[in-house]
Design a protein around this motif. Sequence first.
Motif, short mmCIF file in Angstrom:
data_model
loop_
_atom_site.label_atom_id
_atom_site.label_comp_id
_atom_site.label_asym_id
_atom_site.label_seq_id
_atom_site.Cartn_x
_atom_site.Cartn_y
_atom_site.Cartn_z
N ARG A 12 0.59 -1.14 0.19
CA ARG A 12 -0.19 -0.05 -0.49
C ARG A 12 0.77 1.23 0.01
O ARG A 12 0.27 2.16 -0.79
CB ARG A 12 -0.40 0.14 1.04
N GLU A 13 1.89 0.60 1.21
CA GLU A 13 2.79 2.84 1.13
C GLU A 13 3.47 2.14 -0.62
O GLU A 13 3.86 3.61 -0.65
CB GLU A 13 4.07 2.57 1.90
N ARG A 14 3.64 1.37 -1.42
CA ARG A 14 4.47 1.43 -2.58
C ARG A 14 3.58 2.44 -3.81
O ARG A 14 4.06 3.09 -4.01
CB ARG A 14 5.22 0.34 -2.64
N ARG A 15 1.96 1.65 -3.34
CA ARG A 15 1.57 2.68 -4.12
C ARG A 15 1.43 3.67 -4.15
O ARG A 15 1.30 4.75 -4.88
CB ARG A 15 -0.13 1.73 -4.01
N ALA A 16 1.04 4.01 -2.83
CA ALA A 16 0.73 5.80 -2.35
C ALA A 16 1.94 6.46 -2.86
O ALA A 16 1.19 8.02 -2.96
CB ALA A 16 0.59 5.90 -0.45
N GLN A 17 3.49 6.10 -3.27
CA GLN A 17 4.00 6.76 -3.40
C GLN A 17 3.87 7.97 -5.13
O GLN A 17 4.35 6.89 -5.59
CB GLN A 17 5.92 6.06 -3.12
#
Lengths: 254, 285
Positions: B280-285
């Motif tokens: 999720r964090e990777r997608r948020a970046q």
Amino acid sequence: MTDSSRLWLQRAILLVAILAAWEACARLVSDRWISSPVAIAERLAQWMAGDLWYHMMITGTEIGAGLAIGIPLGVLTGMLLGRSKRMAAVFRPFIVLMNSLPIVALTPLLIMWFGLGMQPKIVLVAFVSFLLMFFNSFSGARAVDEELMDTLALMGASAKERFVKVVVPSCLTWTIAGLKNALPYALIAAVIGEMMLSRNGLGHLITRSAQQFDMTGIYTALFVLMVVGGLINEGTTQLENRLLRWRHLETRGR
Amino acid sequence: MSHLQLIRPEPATGATPARRRKISLDKVAVDFTTRGKTFRAVDDVTIEVPEMQFLALVGPSGCGKSTVLNMVAGLLAPSEGSVTYDGAPVEAANTRVGYMTQKDTLLPWRSVADNIGIAFELRCRKANAAERRERVAEMIDLVGLKGFERHFPAELSGGMRKRAALARMLIYEPETLLLDEPFAALDAQLRILMQQELLRLVERRQMTVILVTHDLEEAVLMADRVMVFTSGPGRIRTERDIPFERPRNAMELRFRPEFSAIHEELWSELKDEFAASVERERRAQ
């Protein structure tokens, strides 16, 4: 030789050089506009034997009385208003307006209201110091770490206890910063008040000398003001170092 | 898991049913709004903590575990559902709990000793100077800060500040502890010591505890019950009773095979959530 004593030696050399150049200029060209260090020293000795202390007392009393009114009022109202979101919002435009007013421009008005004695200067000093302390305490109270407030609330601290134990000490940094502004400003305010209209005080020494076209007198009065201002600054720095030791540790980095 | 039956024959329910319900969250949801966008941090969370239970919440960071603690402390109101403490809804700062937040909230202008003793300066917990000094000295000893009494927080390491914050909370022995990653900043050896000390104190004083951590080992070692949270929005993925005895020896427990079994079982649940949160964090970046 230590680094600090070398530094002081270099400063002393610079000072002597400036004074020597000044004295040489005065003797070789003319001392009409610039007086001379020797003449100023003589005048200072003369004043110190005469009425200098009286004038200093007057200015000092004006500053002291003004600060005694302005500082506590400014700090307290600033902190209280700063803690109330509503009040802060209501007062904001007025504060901005007050802040943009060059306060010494009020001097003629105050002289008309309060006459020639010490009162108008006291009011002016009080006003200046009130505003400066108010702005700083206000910002300080807005910047209080809410998590610290929550922590104390969970321990069961009352609103008053939180104010005393968190708001006041955390505003202290801002208050001291305000003080470092307010004290030199108080001197300025008092002297300007005296220069406009008065029969005594350090500001009066300047105008009196100027009216008599006494260059040496003007320079001597300026010198005295410089020394007084320097002492005030040094005093606040000492106070700051003492009260904000934790703060210096923080900003120095870990 | 069959081998668990070796430990305790009946399925433990965490606490005996007779115990009073201390903390309860009923179908709680929390929405946060940042930059005009609303997102749900916690969704449909129901937790009941009986008196004297030690509950651990584990899950990836940002899964709303700390939000749960904030609600129990009364610092945050739920958007939906209700939070009660001792049967009464939590509406203001809950002064019955001791709360150790993730950030150490020491007062930077007070020395370590003055920070730790601050509770005794308050009207509601007033103590005289001699008693205060004695208790503070005891606490400083307990958390291993001897010799640092007169230091300011800025002069301490992160781990030392954490210990000071822990001491400040423990000194007035609140009936309930809310702990948010209390040992995260400590080095491994010290963490083990502090875990043991805390267990001892909690068991002796019969405190109710909610511990938030992302260290699963810590959760299993200390708690009576572990809840695994999903990542964003935080929901309860699974919960499990930890059937080890009280008083507990955390130093010895971690080498027991039953411990590894439970750890492994919960880890299989938790690791998906960690993976999901990283994704999720990777997608948020």
